[in-house]
Design a protein around this motif. Structure first.
Motif: not given
Lengths: 403, 497
Positions: B311-314, B325-342
């Motif tokens: 249950n992360l904030d970011a 980029a792949r991590i971000l895509n998989q996150m969004r595919d999994m429904g994880m909507k947290q802010p992504y900082l890289a």
């Protein structure tokens, strides 16, 4: 530190008699001082006052001396441009370069296998070489198990040669020809940038840049590691909690004592207690330690970028600091205890340059490698620790240099 | 007429002063063919006047505080440390300044080491992964050399600069051999490189022994300069500075609490997040979960499932652009909507190509502002596009600056490695680079401003700390050993807007 030394030097020059007397009153009870009719006598360490220099003018292939190894009447010299051998009896120097079969010109480490008499040579960027019977043999990354050609340290352990390289350590069994490589995969190396190697009493010690000190027990093949307990690069939280910094540059083990050099200060470990040493509170000329050589449990020599710091007697914190006057090229030795100067000795010659890189013991004598030649400190009457002797007065010219 | 008389008088006075100064100091003639300020001239006079045994009396540059670190993120801040390092510059005390300049050269060689050819990756056992960055770096360095040669090369002898290019093949230890070759065989006068943290460390250890200045423009590992090597310099802001900005943004600005990290299982990933982890913990928000992945991984579901449960904030990513980029895509595919900082490596076309629309909203720290209003940058962009037919990015721009700093040092100091080092070490004014003003700290690090880049409407927008009004922790004006330790942790430290 240079201001401290300079200020104390000035004080000594202007008030020579008073310095000794005032100091005498402040000495601890177990180290008494007394005045005779001619001079003040007190417990003091041996100070090397007879020095001989070797440079390219004497036949060295290069003045930048990275390594020295005493071998009976000979002293082997590893320079930035070739190998040399000084015959102490005649003072003659013989040298070898690439045209003579030396595999690579830059020599960073030397050691002798006392069983065979072979000279092992660490080459900065050239791998490992052996000089035996007038022939050079060469091992490198592409023809052996040497893990990297950039070699910084060598130690002979029984029939094995340990090589500290920039990408791990290699151990070569000279009888079987077997190589073993040690990196982060099979040793507790947080980083693999090995810098120094030392063997003593069944254990190999590696100084590793970024990984402190590793101890390898030859009998059990177990590793033990020593790190700076605070784990931070920018501070040393407590002086005596462990190695002062994980970027270690030199290592020496003798009489059960581990001596460690770093670019941030020095350390001594007796198996139970650590003691950190910094220039601002000891006789170290600088915290930038290029090399360390322990002579005994209580005597350690530190080659730094601003001179040679000798902890001459650990229990009493008595130091001898050797420097060279950059203008006059005269030598200076300052004896201090707990940051108080006990005597300042002016010498016609001392270390050949303040940028010191190596120390090697040779009986009572000591050899010092610098970036401008070699200093041979002749130890006539050398003694360990402290003994009652007259204090050298400032400007004392009894000392002599061998031309 | 009056104006000319004043001008003439001023010239006479300056000439007289100049002559008097030379006479008084009895220094050797100052042979320099570049315009230099009085402070640099003074440094030059002093380093030219010493023998092989002397050290120039220049005074050592010193900082009051290490790396502009806020008091509440200092390690062990409630304890006064016995010793604090890196506040006073480590000087070079060897004899190198007395070496004469060789007369028989046809070119002035400057070394380059960077990952420019594909090889085996130590981290993955597969293909190496940093060539895209290394090639950009080489382009920037090459352009700097070409520009210098177009202006006349090495002025003192009217000979061109020559770039000696070597590949940092990514295998640990190889960079050491390359530096040895550049010093002893190619006889380079200074070296620029490299990117990989481990290889950079190895390179500067050789540089120390061989006594040659190394400028780093691509390794953001904070420990690179934490080595006390007087020959190592860096002209790019490191992950410490970027980490401090991220931590301030997440906690002091946004007030977030639960942060997770996913990072490459490499030295870059490991050291890159260190200041973020430490800063988070010291500000009372320890990182909830840190997951590592092997380089070359394509499926990050294991790591992301674990992160999702927290249950992360970011989420912060530290690694290369492709994986980021792949991590971000998989996150969004999994429904994880947290802010992504890289990390700043994700500020690349590669990242955008793979992440597509998911890149919208991503935030990255950046060691510079590539959209800054800077005439030098505009000209550099134009020249780079003309030369290589593409846009310069972080590694190209910093390499251009780094190589120009080396060229400047050579032009002023002459062909002497120790003096080249001195010019960089004792430079008293910021280097006016295309990446901004570069002012080196006492330990030769670029501690200039860092920025946050936000992806919005298909573009990266760059913001300074001031732009976003990101508060910063109180920075003490005194070093840690000479001041009382920080007050108790339950009393909030002053925060500076």
């Amino acid at each position: 530190m240079k201001y401290f030394i300079a200020a104390l030097g000035i004080l000594t020059v202007f008030w020579p008699g008073k310095t000794a007397l005032v100091e005498a009153k402040e000495l601890p009870g177990d180290l008494p001082a007394f005045s005779s009719a001619s001079a003040t006598v007190r417990k003091l360490p041996y100070v090397y006052t007879e020095w001989k220099h070797f440079t390219v003018k004497n036949g060295l292939p290069n003045d930048h001396v990275f390594a020295l190894k005493a071998d009976g009447p000979k002293v082997w010299v590893g320079t930035e441009n070739g190998l040399a051998c000084i015959d102490k009896r005649t003072g003659k120097i013989k040298s070898w370069g690439e045209k003579d079969g030396l595999p690579w010109r830059v020599i960073s480490a030397l050691d002798i296998n006392t069983k065979t008499g072979e000279l092992w040579i660490g080459l900065l960027g050239g791998g490992l070489a052996r000089f035996s019977g007038g022939r050079f043999d060469h091992w490198h990354q592409l023809n052996s198990g040497l893990v990297n050609d950039v070699v910084y340290g060598i130690a002979i352990e029984n029939d094995n040669v340990w090589v500290a390289t920039t990408a791990g350590a290699s151990r070569y069994n000279t009888l079987t020809g077997e190589w073993t490589i040690y990196t982060e995969k099979n040793a507790p190396m947080e980083e693999i940038w090995n810098y120094g190697a030392s063997y003593d009493a069944g254990k190999v010690y590696l100084a590793i840049w970024g990984s402190g000190v590793l101890e390898f027990d030859v009998a059990t093949e177990n590793w033990k590691h020593y790190l700076d307990p605070d784990g931070e690069m920018e501070i040393d939280l407590y002086r005596d909690d462990g190695i002062v910094h994980v970027i270690t540059t030199g290592i020496s083990h003798i009489d059960g004592i581990l001596w460690v050099a770093t670019y941030f200060g020095m350390s001594r470990y007796d198996g139970r207690y650590w003691r950190g040493m910094y220039a601002h509170e000891t006789g170290l000329p600088s915290d930038f330690g290029n090399a360390i050589k322990g002579r005994s449990a209580n005597e350690g020599w530190f080659a730094t970028d601003k001179g040679l710091g000798v902890l001459a007697d650990f229990p009493s914190d008595t130091w001898v600091t050797y420097t060279m006057d950059p203008k006059t090229h005269r030598g200076k030795a300052i004896v201090s205890r707990n940051q108080k100067v006990l005597e300042s000795i002016d010498m016609p010659k001392g270390i050949p340059h303040n940028y010191t890189l190596w120390v090697e013991f040779d009986g009572n004598d000591t050899w010092v490698g610098t970036s401008k030649g070699i200093g041979w400190a002749i130890g006539s009457g050398y003694y360990k620790g402290l003994k009652d002797r007259p204090v050298h007065e400032a400007g004392d010219v009894r000392t002599k240099a061998i031309e | 007429m009056k104006r000319y008389m004043i001008l003439f008088s001023a010239v006479l006075v300056l000439c007289a002063l100049s002559c008097a100064e030379l006479e008084e100091g009895k220094t050797k003639s100052i042979e320099t063919h570049v315009q230099i300020d009085p402070e640099t001239l003074d440094v030059l006079r002093k380093i030219n006047s010493v023998s092989a045994y002397e050290v120039p009396d220049l005074g050592l540059p010193a900082d009051d505080i290490y790396a502009k670190t806020a008091q509440d993120v200092e390690p062990f801040r409630h304890v006064k440390p016995f010793k604090e390092h890196f506040l006073i510059q480590v000087e070079y005390t060897g004899p190198g300044r007395a070496l004469p300049e060789p007369q028989d050269l046809e070119t002035v060689k400057l070394g380059f080491i960077g990952p420019i050819m594909s090889t085996v990756s130590v981290a993955t056992g597969g293909k190496s992964h940093e060539e895209t960055l290394g090639i950009k770096m080489l382009q920037g360095a090459r352009l700097a050399i070409e520009h210098a040669n177009a202006k006349g090369g090495y002025f003192k002898r009217n000979i061109p600069f020559e770039l000696v290019v070597t590949n940092d093949n990514g295998l640990w230890g190889a960079s050491g051999n390359e530096i040895v070759n550049m010093v002893y065989k190619d006889k380079a006068w200074a070296i620029l490189g490299t990117i990989d943290g481990a290889n950079s460390h190895i390179a500067i250890r050789v540089a120390l022994k061989a006594e040659i200045a190394m400028m780093n423009s691509g390794d953001t590992d904070p420990t690179f300069v934490e080595t006390n090597i007087p020959w190592a310099f860096r002209c790019i802001s490191d992950d410490r500075q970027q980490g401090y900005l991220l931590v301030d943004y997440l906690y002091r600005k946004l007030g977030l609490k639960r942060i997770g990290i996913i990072r490459a299982s490499s030295r870059y990933g490991r050291f890159g997040v260190r200041e973020i982890k430490d800063g988070s913990r010291r500000l009372g928000n320890p990182i909830i979960l840190e997951m590592a992945y092997n380089l070359g991984t394509r499926d990050f579901s294991l790591q992301l499932e674990r992160l999702r449960k927290e249950n992360l904030d970011a989420i912060i990513h530290w690694g290369d652009a492709i994986e980021g980029a792949r991590i971000l895509n998989q996150m969004r595919d999994m429904g994880m909507k947290q802010p992504y900082l890289a990390c700043d490596r994700c500020l690349s076309d590669e990242f955008i190509e793979i992440a597509g629309k998911n890149a919208e909203g991503v935030i990255c720290p950046s060691p510079w502002n590539p959209k800054g209003k800077n005439k030098r940058l505009t000209e550099f962009r134009k020249a780079f596009r003309k030369r290589f037919g593409e846009e310069p990015e972080t590694f190209a721009a910093h390499a251009y600056d780094g190589m120009n700093m080396l060229i400047w040092a050579v032009q002023v100091a002459g062909l002497n490695r120790a003096k080249i080092r001195d010019m960089l070490a004792y430079r008293g004014t910021p280097w006016k680079g295309v990446t901004g003003d570069i002012m080196l700290s006492a330990c030769h690090d670029d501690v200039g401003d860092v920025y946050l880049a936000k992806r919005k409407n298909g573009k990266w927008n760059f913001y300074s700390r001031e732009d976003l009004k990101i508060p910063r922790g109180y920075i003490s004006p005194r070093d840690r050993v000479s001041r009382p330790p920080a007050i108790s942790s339950n009393i909030k430290l002053r925060t500076m807007e």
